[in-house]
Scaffold this motif. Sequence first.
Motif, PDB file in Angstrom:
ATOM      1  N   GLY A 258      74.674  -8.959  78.882  1.00  0.00           N
ATOM      2  CA  GLY A 258      74.128  -7.346  79.710  1.00  0.00           C
ATOM      3  C   GLY A 258      73.580  -8.332  81.384  1.00  0.00           C
ATOM      4  N   THR A 344      69.492 -11.925  74.812  1.00  0.00           N
ATOM      5  CA  THR A 344      68.146 -11.025  74.288  1.00  0.00           C
ATOM      6  C   THR A 344      66.667 -12.046  74.941  1.00  0.00           C
ATOM      7  N   GLU A 347      67.153 -10.474  78.320  1.00  0.00           N
ATOM      8  CA  GLU A 347      66.026  -9.186  78.065  1.00  0.00           C
ATOM      9  C   GLU A 347      64.191  -8.570  77.478  1.00  0.00           C
ATOM     10  N   ASP A 351      62.392  -6.754  80.064  1.00  0.00           N
ATOM     11  CA  ASP A 351      61.344  -5.757  80.026  1.00  0.00           C
ATOM     12  C   ASP A 351      60.205  -6.228  80.311  1.00  0.00           C
ATOM     13  N   ARG A 366      66.938   0.760  85.051  1.00  0.00           N
ATOM     14  CA  ARG A 366      67.187   1.297  82.882  1.00  0.00           C
ATOM     15  C   ARG A 366      66.480   2.733  82.921  1.00  0.00           C
ATOM     16  N   THR A 393      71.395  -2.574  79.764  1.00  0.00           N
ATOM     17  CA  THR A 393      71.723  -2.991  78.290  1.00  0.00           C
ATOM     18  C   THR A 393      72.905  -2.584  77.286  1.00  0.00           C
TER      19      THR A 393
END
Length: 557
Positions: A258, A344, A347, A351, A366, A393
Amino acid sequence: MTTTDSVEPSAATARLLVTTLVAQGVRDVVLAPGSRSAPFAYAAHEAEQAGWWRLHVRLDERGAGFFALGLARATGQPVPVITTSGTAVANLHPAVLEAAHAGVPLVVVSADRPHEWRGTGANQTTDQVRLFSSAVRFDADIPAGVPAGRGLAQIVTRALAAARGVRSAHPGPVQLNVSFADPLTPAHAWQPGPRPEVHEVVSPLSSPSAAPISPGPRTVVVAGDGAGPAARSLAEQGRWPVLAEPTSGARAGECAIGPYRLLLDVPELAARVQRVIVTGRPTLSRPVSALLARTDVEVVVVSPGGLWPDVAGSAERVLPAVRAAGLPSAADEEWLALWKRAGTAVEAALDEHVSGRPLEGLGVAREIWRAGGAEALMIGSSNPIRDLDLAATPGESAPARVLANRGLAGIDGTIATATGLAQGFASPVRAYLGDLTFLHDASSLMRGRLEAESDLQVVVLDDSGGGIFATLEHGEAGRAAHFARLFGTPQDVDMAALAGAYGVRYTRVANSGELRAALAAPLRGRSLVHIPVDGSALRESRRELEAASRAAVRASL
């Protein structure tokens, strides 16, 4: 089917052109009203009454061009857009340029005054021949009174073949410039009869065989705009990370990374790349451009025909199709796992960044990526497409088909294109735009009283101007004195009143909960979701995210 005996020459020409278009699979046509194009208007309407195709009437030629472009992208078929003479034709130029660079089969049918009027000072008369220069794949100038026979039909056949790219693998716009002499109104109505059976005159070239790409070098697949599912399949065959733009059609599956842009900013990871396979047309990020310009990386470009993307001139091979040869090695699996771990980690940093702040572009992107209810998602240029590129994502499949006008990446015509998509898909469409992109094409919210309604939700991130410039060199502190006027260009527009003037439902959103509720509502008719945000700290916010992402990647290596 079509009898030309004792029919006015202009009407006979228009009817033959309509018949030929329909017989070759055209099912939608767009008309911008005018007098010189009246023979086409009558014929197109009578063909619609006979069930041959759908006629869409749009007031503004610029919007009509982008509306037709959206229809063509949704249906995959050529879509004619009919205009009268003069400036009406020139107003199609932005849509023609977008179609040229995006490979969309847009068919300009421009009505013209008799050719002997050119250069005489006649009203609404200019030289429309080859007006679009090299942007069109084919153009023809059809004089007034030309016999409505096989020769004229063949011109249409050649135009549609060029628009589809069946002989060149290079689809794009074409122009048919058709002169009409008086009378412009037929004496008698046309009764078209049953719709002609589709007849394929020009067969496409055979598909090229796929060249093998051997395992070995540490490889990433860059999937730019329009790459398609083949890019995902290639990456999964080779067990290579795929760096897929949202409009690539390949941003899904276990190999999709992503927030790849932030990963490429970390030299400890990016420097390990030895080979890049480019599919589609990458347009979004400077880190990808820098990767493709490196002299120590083997660049393989996959392009089925026409021009190929290679800005840096670094391509060592340009191939029409490729496949992964042999079985992936343990080193390939380790390479993919490295990118997935780094992805990961970033990401998680994303977040944390989004959850600790008021609603802004990344958070909106998002939520839009996660929302359902739409057949397609139309993304505006500038920050919205880049925010989605960071925040979306990848899953096993994308939540909707994602499209954008990335041919020339302009902000014009985005609402018109989205409306064309909604009509072409005959399903709800959601558009995500910045405030300036929205205002640039706000008139395309207008619907003629006699035209079909579109199920279109327009989501506007309103940061009071051109926020993307704040993230570029123009937004540096030393240039702040002139930034707002020259680049930010904030506008004072009552969005609720504007929506009301066009008969569009309006919702103002202040937080993530309200946004999720607005996105979950049924997409029926035209609606505007307005999200005012504070963009004053955007540059600093993105710098903080980049720093956190670099730290996360380094910790994952």
